[in-house]
Scaffold this active site. Structure first.
Site, PDB file in Angstrom:
ATOM      1  N   ASP A   1       0.859  -1.191   0.000  1.00 38.37           N
ATOM      2  CA  ASP A   1       0.000   0.000   0.000  1.00 38.37           C
ATOM      3  C   ASP A   1       0.889   1.233   0.000  1.00 38.37           C
ATOM      4  OD1 ASP A   1      -2.729  -0.972   0.115  1.00 38.37           O
ATOM      5  OD2 ASP A   1      -2.232  -1.763   2.087  1.00 38.37           O
TER       6      ASP A   1
ATOM      7  N   ASP B   1     -10.358  -6.455  -0.818  1.00 40.16           N
ATOM      8  CA  ASP B   1      -9.377  -5.920   0.129  1.00 40.16           C
ATOM      9  C   ASP B   1     -10.069  -5.171   1.261  1.00 40.16           C
ATOM     10  OD1 ASP B   1      -7.281  -4.716   1.464  1.00 40.16           O
ATOM     11  OD2 ASP B   1      -6.581  -3.530  -0.233  1.00 40.16           O
TER      12      ASP B   1
END
Length: 204
Positions: free
Chosen positions: A32, A163
């Site tokens: 991320d 996610d």
């Protein structure tokens, strides 16, 4: 189902978490990258030297194209962008494919899936968010199950990953997906492999 692990929310240091994921039975490491503009959180790229697991990269940034040269050096399997962050999203997706990287887009919980159909011919994966991007440890949003079913019904040639808030219970609600990204459920535990096995068993 593929289990890709995010290191962003962990009881261990980032470097130690990445090493633990790399030594686990996970199918990959989820990266991320946040610029503090598109989302409130901010994160840089850690050191991925000597890492053997495949990487996929979620760019929570404005102007993702600016990050491509640095990201491509990591040789990730897939890179996800938020189309609204790019001046030319289709051009960006094609650029990734030209560099032998799977192109992906992200759909947030508050975004209409139909609005993304223009991008579907240009993507290899869709990352369906089951939390709002930018922070780890959030609870799974129940409406994700119906959104996943809807997305699966659309004619497509891409994989779907989910996610956010993925644990041994919520994974049962996204069994239609080709893969999931799980973070705190795995990385806040003492035994990564035990948690990953629970996810692989839980989807049945």
């Amino acid at each position: 189902m593929k289990i890709v692990v995010s290191y962003i929310n962990s009881k261990y240091s980032i470097d130690e978490t990445i090493k633990k994921i790399d030594l686990s039975i996970a199918d990959g490491i989820h990266v991320d990258l946040m610029d503090g503009i598109y989302v409130n959180g901010k994160s840089d790229l850690p050191d991925f030297n000597n890492i053997t697991k495949p990487l996929d990269v979620h760019l929570m940034v404005k102007n993702p194209n600016l990050y491509f040269p640095k990201i491509i050096k990591l040789k990730p399997v897939c890179v996800y962008i938020h189309p609204s962050t790019s001046a030319s999203p289709i051009e960006a997706l094609n650029y990734l494919r030209d560099n032998k990287i799977k192109s992906g887009i992200v759909i947030n919980p508050n975004e209409n899936i139909d609005d993304f159909q223009v991008f579907f011919p240009f993507v290899d994966r869709v990352l369906l968010m089951s939390v709002y991007p930018g922070a780890g440890g959030q609870d799974f949003l129940e409406e994700t199950s119906e959104r996943l079913k809807y997305l699966k019904q659309i004619q497509h040639n891409f994989e779907i990953y989910v996610d956010g808030g993925i644990n041994a219970e919520s994974i049962k609600k996204v069994a239609l997906a080709e893969g999931v990204v799980s973070g705190s459920f795995i990385c806040n535990s003492d035994d990564f492999n035990k948690q990953i096995k629970l996810l692989k068993e839980g989807k049945i």
